[in-house]
Design an enzyme around this catalytic site. Structure first.
Site, PDB file in Angstrom:
ATOM      1  N   ALA A 249       0.808  -1.214   0.000  1.00 50.41           N
ATOM      2  CA  ALA A 249       0.000   0.000   0.000  1.00 50.41           C
ATOM      3  C   ALA A 249       0.844   1.268   0.000  1.00 50.41           C
ATOM      4  CB  ALA A 249      -0.929  -0.005   1.212  1.00 50.41           C
TER       5      ALA A 249
ATOM      6  N   GLY B 204      -4.986  -7.095  -0.636  1.00 57.31           N
ATOM      7  CA  GLY B 204      -6.233  -7.750  -1.000  1.00 57.31           C
ATOM      8  C   GLY B 204      -7.381  -6.801  -1.279  1.00 57.31           C
TER       9      GLY B 204
ATOM     10  N   SER C 119       4.504   1.103  -1.077  1.00 57.29           N
ATOM     11  CA  SER C 119       5.628   0.991  -2.005  1.00 57.29           C
ATOM     12  C   SER C 119       5.521  -0.305  -2.797  1.00 57.29           C
ATOM     13  CB  SER C 119       6.968   1.030  -1.261  1.00 57.29           C
ATOM     14  OG  SER C 119       7.133  -0.120  -0.453  1.00 57.29           O
TER      15      SER C 119
ATOM     16  N   GLY D  20       8.759  -7.045   6.506  1.00 56.03           N
ATOM     17  CA  GLY D  20       9.606  -5.922   6.903  1.00 56.03           C
ATOM     18  C   GLY D  20       9.656  -5.687   8.393  1.00 56.03           C
TER      19      GLY D  20
ATOM     20  N   ASP E  45      -0.614 -10.778  -1.160  1.00 56.81           N
ATOM     21  CA  ASP E  45       0.771 -10.742  -0.669  1.00 56.81           C
ATOM     22  C   ASP E  45       0.970 -11.608   0.567  1.00 56.81           C
ATOM     23  OD1 ASP E  45      -0.659  -9.022   1.017  1.00 56.81           O
ATOM     24  OD2 ASP E  45       0.459  -7.228   0.428  1.00 56.81           O
TER      25      ASP E  45
END
Length: 490
Positions: free
Chosen positions: A13, A82, A15, A409, A241
């Site tokens: 959302a 999503g 990058s 991350g 993802d």
């Protein structure tokens, strides 16, 4: 094993990246080819994604891979967040920019739909956690307002499917991304057409569903010419993802819970079948599709979005690095302020620090005044939320959970990892950071027959990336805060 190259496009959302995966002797190496920003576009009071700009960035990534890095990938694949989707007309043209899930048009959509179809019936037919931005509610909001766009729509495609379509010209809907919509039969590649029809949504706009790990088609010739690439396969991986990320959990057995830590914190377990009951409805768990027929039984928790938005708000006066924010959090009393990270007021408040301070004040805790107190509040509250979700999973599943894998991350945040281990009273294994790209790449390898199974994928991940272990400490100072957390509200 000969050397193989695969190019993953991983869009979040905030990058996106093009990541080249080189697989050699059962070990994977990642190379970042291209990185770009992504943000919602506010137009006439509504929020959208610029799908055309995103596609251009992906083509730039492929061009760089071939021309600057001198590597011809064997295939490409896209994963994204999503629920969001584009509209195609009968000629296959994209009709408009797709709405972003944080747009306010769905604020009352759930409650409005429940007047037509009872909440428990919606859940039993879909097994999906209720969130106002689920695709079902996005479409129902269009039905309620008689949106002209819906009337001229021939087909919808979820975001990764739409980008795959622009690459290949083939309109296919991948199972894991479709499962986020709240419109599938639980655990199956089948639309829940009775429910969809009750919502007034035309079922003819929904297309064929395929499983992750299949080839969609070949790169279109004009795009191959533009990028300098061969006409390579475009592959359907875990288009959501999180599905790609969970595929890369470096587990040796199935006795684990996971946290996919990024803008959202996705906390759950991998199940062989959907888990749907009165209790999972009450606790608002979701059953999303995973690769190889698995189910991602989980909750979506407002994750690093909270800290990202604070950092953005403060940037005009002070630009913090992520390590600086962690160090600030260590300077103040733990568990002094706590919030429910999933309160709807934190979805898109504009000024996150004020929203957090107001929530604390309304709940009788006073107001965190310093940046350090706000940051600490977020980290403590996330860890407490993780413990709550872990306890809830144990209520509805007999699965043995002896560790937590943190991937994505957020796994680089040693401070939060340690708090999580302490509060959850389980060892936390952190890594890999690039879990989503890794899962994307290795599912491409599976689609092309280079690897054979999910178990082999996870073995490759274990051998390719280091993990860091955090053991729970003997400090039990969190226990009083947890009792407070389970009762506090505004």
């Amino acid at each position: 094993m000969p050397t193989h190259h695969f190019l993953a496009f991983d869009l979040g959302a905030s990058s996106g990246r093009a990541i080249l995966g080189t697989l050699n002797n059962a070990k994977l190496e990642l190379t970042e080819i291209h990185r770009f920003t992504n943000q919602m576009q506010r137009i006439n009071g509504h929020y959208f994604w610029n799908i055309f700009s995103l596609f251009q960035e992906l083509k730039t990534g492929l061009t760089k891979c071939v021309r600057e890095f001198g590597v011809q990938p064997e295939s490409i694949a896209v994963d994204t967040w999503g629920v969001d989707f584009v509209h195609l007309d009968k000629n296959g043209m994209i009709l408009s920019l797709p709405y972003a899930y944080r747009d306010s048009r769905t604020n009352t959509a759930m409650e409005d739909l429940f007047k037509l179809v009872p909440k428990d019936e919606v859940y039993r037919q879909t097994g999906i956690q209720f969130m106002q931005f689920n695709s079902l509610f996005q479409l129902y909001s269009m039905v309620k307002t008689n949106a002209p766009l819906l009337g001229i729509t021939d087909r919808i495609l979820f975001t990764p499917d739409a980008l795959n379509y622009l690459f290949s010209g083939e309109a296919k809907t991948e199972f894991t991304i479709a499962s986020t919509s709240q419109m599938l039969v639980p655990g199956q590649c089948e639309w829940q057409k009775k429910l969809i029809s009750k919502a007034g949504v035309p079922t003819n706009i929904l297309g064929e569903i395929i499983q992750a790990g299949q080839q969609i088609g070949l790169l279109q010739s004009d795009i191959a010419e533009e990028t300098g690439s061969e006409q390579i396969p475009v592959v359907a991986v875990g288009g959501h993802d999180t599905a790609s990320a969970i595929a890369s959990v470096p587990a040796v057995d199935d006795n684990f819970a996971y946290i996919s830590s990024g803008t959202w914190s996705i906390f759950g377990i991998e199940a062989q079948e959907p888990i749907i009951s009165d209790k999972t409805l009450e606790l608002n768990f979701t059953n999303e599709g995973g690769v190889e027929g698995t189910t991602r039984f989980l909750k979506n928790i407002m994750g690093m979005w909270l800290i990202q938005e604070c950092r953005r708000t403060w940037a005009s006066k002070k630009e913090y690095s992520w390590p600086e924010m962690v160090e600030l959090a260590k300077t103040v009393e733990p568990f002094r302020f706590i919030i429910d990270p999933d309160d709807s007021c934190f979805l898109n408040p504009g000024n996150m620090p004020d929203a957090i301070a107001n929530w604390c004040e309304k709940s009788g805790q006073g107001r965190p005044e310093s940046h350090a107190e706000v940051i600490r509040c977020i980290y403590d509250s996330l860890a407490l939320k993780y413990r709550q979700v872990l306890d809830e999973i144990r209520q509805v599943s007999a699965k043995n959970i002896d560790r937590i894998h943190v991937i994505g991350g957020g796994c680089n945040n040693d401070f939060l990892n340690q708090i999580t281990a302490d509060v959850c009273e389980l060892p936390v294994w952190a890594g890999p950071t690039e879990a989503t790209a890794t899962g994307n790449i290795l599912m491409q390898a599976k689609a092309l027959g280079v690897v054979k199974s999910l178990a082999e994928i996870r073995q490759i991940v274990r051998e390719s990336f280091q993990q860091k272990r955090f053991n729970p400490s003997l400090d039990k100072s969190w226990q009083t805060a947890y009792e407070k957390f389970t009762k506090i509200s505004v």
